[in-house]
Scaffold this active site. Structure first.
Site, mmCIF file in Angstrom:
data_model
loop_
_atom_site.group_PDB
_atom_site.id
_atom_site.type_symbol
_atom_site.label_atom_id
_atom_site.label_comp_id
_atom_site.label_asym_id
_atom_site.label_seq_id
_atom_site.Cartn_x
_atom_site.Cartn_y
_atom_site.Cartn_z
ATOM 1 N N GLY A 178 11.508 5.681 -6.355
ATOM 2 C CA GLY A 178 10.487 4.988 -5.575
ATOM 3 C C GLY A 178 9.342 5.933 -5.238
ATOM 4 N N SER A 179 8.666 5.640 -4.155
ATOM 5 C CA SER A 179 7.464 6.392 -3.798
ATOM 6 C C SER A 179 7.810 7.788 -3.264
ATOM 7 C CB SER A 179 6.701 5.618 -2.721
ATOM 8 O OG SER A 179 7.557 5.405 -1.616
ATOM 9 N N GLU B 9 13.594 10.367 -8.163
ATOM 10 C CA GLU B 9 12.654 9.953 -9.225
ATOM 11 C C GLU B 9 11.495 9.280 -8.508
ATOM 12 O OE1 GLU B 9 12.848 10.347 -12.487
ATOM 13 O OE2 GLU B 9 14.926 10.920 -12.837
ATOM 14 N N GLY C 67 10.906 9.302 -0.838
ATOM 15 C CA GLY C 67 11.641 10.544 -1.118
ATOM 16 C C GLY C 67 11.594 11.511 0.054
ATOM 17 N N CYS D 137 5.665 4.189 -13.060
ATOM 18 C CA CYS D 137 5.589 5.553 -12.531
ATOM 19 C C CYS D 137 4.873 6.453 -13.521
ATOM 20 C CB CYS D 137 6.982 6.081 -12.226
ATOM 21 S SG CYS D 137 8.106 5.927 -13.611
HETATM 22 P P1 NAD Z 1 9.318 2.238 -2.470
HETATM 23 O O1 NAD Z 1 9.374 3.679 -2.192
HETATM 24 O O2 NAD Z 1 8.556 1.368 -1.574
HETATM 25 O O3 NAD Z 1 10.822 1.633 -2.517
HETATM 26 C C1 NAD Z 1 11.790 2.095 -3.428
HETATM 27 C C2 NAD Z 1 13.189 1.783 -2.897
HETATM 28 O O4 NAD Z 1 13.490 2.642 -1.794
HETATM 29 C C3 NAD Z 1 13.355 0.368 -2.367
HETATM 30 O O5 NAD Z 1 14.643 -0.074 -2.696
HETATM 31 C C4 NAD Z 1 13.193 0.537 -0.861
HETATM 32 O O6 NAD Z 1 13.824 -0.466 -0.111
HETATM 33 C C5 NAD Z 1 13.868 1.869 -0.658
HETATM 34 N N1 NAD Z 1 13.391 2.630 0.510
HETATM 35 C C6 NAD Z 1 12.116 2.801 0.922
HETATM 36 N N2 NAD Z 1 12.076 3.611 1.984
HETATM 37 C C7 NAD Z 1 13.354 3.981 2.245
HETATM 38 C C8 NAD Z 1 13.967 4.807 3.239
HETATM 39 N N3 NAD Z 1 13.254 5.428 4.171
HETATM 40 N N4 NAD Z 1 15.322 4.956 3.194
HETATM 41 C C9 NAD Z 1 16.054 4.339 2.248
HETATM 42 N N5 NAD Z 1 15.525 3.531 1.306
HETATM 43 C C10 NAD Z 1 14.193 3.360 1.302
HETATM 44 O O7 NAD Z 1 8.778 2.089 -3.989
HETATM 45 P P2 NAD Z 1 8.268 0.793 -4.769
HETATM 46 O O8 NAD Z 1 6.968 0.338 -4.218
HETATM 47 O O9 NAD Z 1 9.385 -0.198 -4.905
HETATM 48 O O10 NAD Z 1 8.034 1.401 -6.234
HETATM 49 C C11 NAD Z 1 6.867 2.047 -6.640
HETATM 50 C C12 NAD Z 1 7.013 3.548 -6.535
HETATM 51 O O11 NAD Z 1 8.161 3.996 -7.252
HETATM 52 C C13 NAD Z 1 5.846 4.282 -7.175
HETATM 53 O O12 NAD Z 1 5.515 5.396 -6.395
HETATM 54 C C14 NAD Z 1 6.401 4.713 -8.526
HETATM 55 O O13 NAD Z 1 5.726 5.802 -9.105
HETATM 56 C C15 NAD Z 1 7.815 5.033 -8.164
HETATM 57 N N6 NAD Z 1 8.710 4.982 -9.326
HETATM 58 C C16 NAD Z 1 9.186 6.164 -9.818
HETATM 59 C C17 NAD Z 1 9.979 6.156 -10.936
HETATM 60 C C18 NAD Z 1 10.481 7.432 -11.535
HETATM 61 O O14 NAD Z 1 11.390 7.368 -12.358
HETATM 62 N N7 NAD Z 1 9.943 8.597 -11.192
HETATM 63 C C19 NAD Z 1 10.345 4.942 -11.546
HETATM 64 C C20 NAD Z 1 9.859 3.761 -10.985
HETATM 65 C C21 NAD Z 1 9.043 3.793 -9.875
#
Ligand code: NAD
Length: 498
Positions: free
Chosen positions: A230-231, A252, A235, A286
């Site tokens: 995720g974002s 990731e 992380g 991503c």
């Molecule tokens: P996001 O960070 O909003 O959410 C990702 C996941 O994390 C969701 O399931 C969310 O509920 C969970 N989450 C969020 N905050 C959390 C916390 N504090 N504790 C526990 N869980 C939490 O991301 P998004 O908007 O769904 O996806 C887009 C982002 O993901 C972009 O930044 C993109 O670059 C990244 N991404 C990275 C990869 C990679 O492999 N590097 C792949 C896909 C997406």
């Protein structure tokens, strides 16, 4: 544009949900489809408990037998490829070929993991002591908590789960709150694969919910590895919490991917690679190309061609065969794009094309946008940030060293590429002092990785590696074994004692 389809989901949430339920929406219309119940704290606790208890037997099931479960999952994914791709399109707004590609990636990782189930190799090392054998062995790790993002609602789960299962781990999955339906389907297919192969159903648990649900997994001592996609913001919140309990994290996170285009580049090829990487998936990968670093001698020519190609990109209903760019996921993503374009222009950037909101009449609640190209005078703060939308910033360079410096001067380090016919430049880009990313490509764009290689990036991208190569090691624990088969007890380093 299939206007009828754009209207097939209502504007209001359907009746019948509880206040804590997830509202399942589709970005195609922006409308709500139905409710799904969120897992409460007790259910999350029970899911981790089940996965933890199941691990006790799963870890001693021979790995090739564990592979049978993943093999069956791959067969079911092949059988239901079209249906699952439909859900990916419905929930994530991906165009048909990309949604099918996502499911194909799941099938591919299942194939890979099945082969891996007979190749979880350790090494033997020469012991310095006579009559001793020194070796390492890889053992299953435990429960893997998978947190996944909306933009790969199925494949990221498969990357983690196929590999974790053959490694002898059990999985608890908290998918994105934006794509729960795809998750329910994946979970059902795996449950069926478990039934068909006699694997314990507890090897996989699905918990639906938002970040609070995710946080419960993050804080649970029984979760040995948190694999979080995720974002960067997510992380930053997750990593210290897992570290505080000495758990393992596989991160990731976001990218800010750049491509360098040298004067010797094959521009026909470069334009195709750039347009797919920058505008494909509506800029919501991503690995999306966000920064184009072009030699000043070819910048005008290249940019003209990109702008021309952008004018011909069909934006609209992702189910329609001709569409190449679907919707943004939410209104918030649309706001972020608009704000980024404003900031870029305030920094002296020139919007060359795109940024307009499209299809307002047909789908007033959805967010369709024209992908944008912005020529920037410098790599300002907005260029250094990841905006999860189709904006590509164009910067120019004079020397190749300058291009590499510009390229690496961002916090993220996921994917990168160079377009050049000069072998020296290509090798320089791939060298230790070249691109600082986890993925570095020559003469192709930044997006569209294959599962055979390890996937992931450096710096703020989090350092994790998933999928191919030896990424499986993150899902296992290493034990070093020393066996003394002699009648003596020589001590290491020649130490004399007793
Ligand atoms: P996001 O960070 O909003 O959410 C990702 C996941 O994390 C969701 O399931 C969310 O509920 C969970 N989450 C969020 N905050 C959390 C916390 N504090 N504790 C526990 N869980 C939490 O991301 P998004 O908007 O769904 O996806 C887009 C982002 O993901 C972009 O930044 C993109 O670059 C990244 N991404 C990275 C990869 C990679 O492999 N590097 C792949 C896909 C997406």
């Amino acid at each position: 544009m299939a206007a009828q389809r754009l209207n097939h989901c209502g504007a209001q949430p359907p009746l019948g949900g509880d206040s804590g339920d997830l509202v399942c929406r589709t970005p195609i219309t922006g409308g709500a489809m139905f409710f799904l119940p969120c897992a409460g704290a007790e259910q999350v606790d029970a899911a981790v408990g089940t996965a933890h208890a199941t691990f006790a037997s799963w870890r001693t099931t021979p790995a090739p037998q564990r592979g049978r479960l993943v093999k069956r999952l791959g067969e079911l994914l092949t059988e239901y490829k079209e249906d699952l791709a439909d859900l990916v399109t419905l929930e994530a707004g991906k165009i048909r070929s990309e949604a099918l590609g996502e499911v194909q990636e799941m099938i591919d990782i299942c194939d890979f993991a099945v082969g891996l189930s007979r190749q979880l190799y350790g090494r033997t090392m020469p012991s310095e002591r006579p009559g001793h054998r020194l070796a390492e062995c890889w053992h299953p790790l435990g429960v893997v908590g998978v947190l996944s993002a909306f933009n790969f609602p199925a494949a990221v789960w498969a990357w983690n789960t196929a590999v974790a299962l053959v490694c002898g781990d059990t999985v608890v999955w908290k998918p994105s709150e934006l794509t729960p339906l795809t998750a329910v389907a994946c979970d059902a297919l795996l449950a069926r694969a478990a039934k068909d192969t006699g694997a314990p159903p507890g090897v996989h648990q699905l918990v639906l919910g938002d970040r609070d649900t995710g946080q419960q997994l993050v804080d649970d001592d029984r979760v040995a590895l948190v694999s979080a996609t995720g974002s960067v913001r997510m992380g930053r919140a997750v990593a210290p919490r897992v570290a505080a309990r000495f758990g393992r994290c596989l991160l990731e996170l976001g990218g800010n991917n750049g491509a360098v285009v040298a004067p010797s580049a094959d521009l026909d090829l470069a334009v195709r690679g750039i347009v797919f990487s920058a505008a494909g998936t509506a800029g919501q990968r991503c690995t999306t190309l966000r920064r184009l670093i072009v030699h000043e001698d070819i910048a005008d020519r290249l940019v003209d061609r990109i702008v021309h190609a952008y004018h011909r990109l069909p934006v609209g209903d992702p189910f329609a065969a001709a569409t190449l760019v679907g919707p943004l996921i939410t209104a918030r993503a649309h706001e972020a794009m608009a704000q980024a374009l404003e900031r870029a222009q305030a920094d002296g950037g020139k919007l060359l094309t795109g940024g307009e909101t499209l299809l307002r009449d047909e789908a007033p609640q959805a967010r369709y946008v024209a992908p944008a190209v912005v020529r920037m005078p410098a790599q300002t703060a907005i260029v250094r940030a990841e905006t999860f939308a189709p904006i590509v910033y164009v910067l120019t360079y004079r020397t190749f060293e300058e291009a590499i410096t510009l390229h690496n001067e961002v916090p993220q380090g996921l994917s990168s590429s160079v377009f050049t016919s000069d072998q020296r430049e290509a090798e320089r880009f791939l060298a230790a002092d070249g691109s600082d990313c986890g993925i570095a490509n020559v003469n192709l764009g930044t997006s569209g990785a294959e599962i055979g290689g390890a996937f992931g990036g450096e710096k703020a991208t989090g350092g994790g590696r998933e999928s191919g190569s030896d990424a499986w090691r993150a899902y296992m624990r290493r034990a070093t074994h020393t066996v003394n088969y002699s009648a003596e007890l020589p001590l290491a380093q020649g130490v004399d004692f007793l």
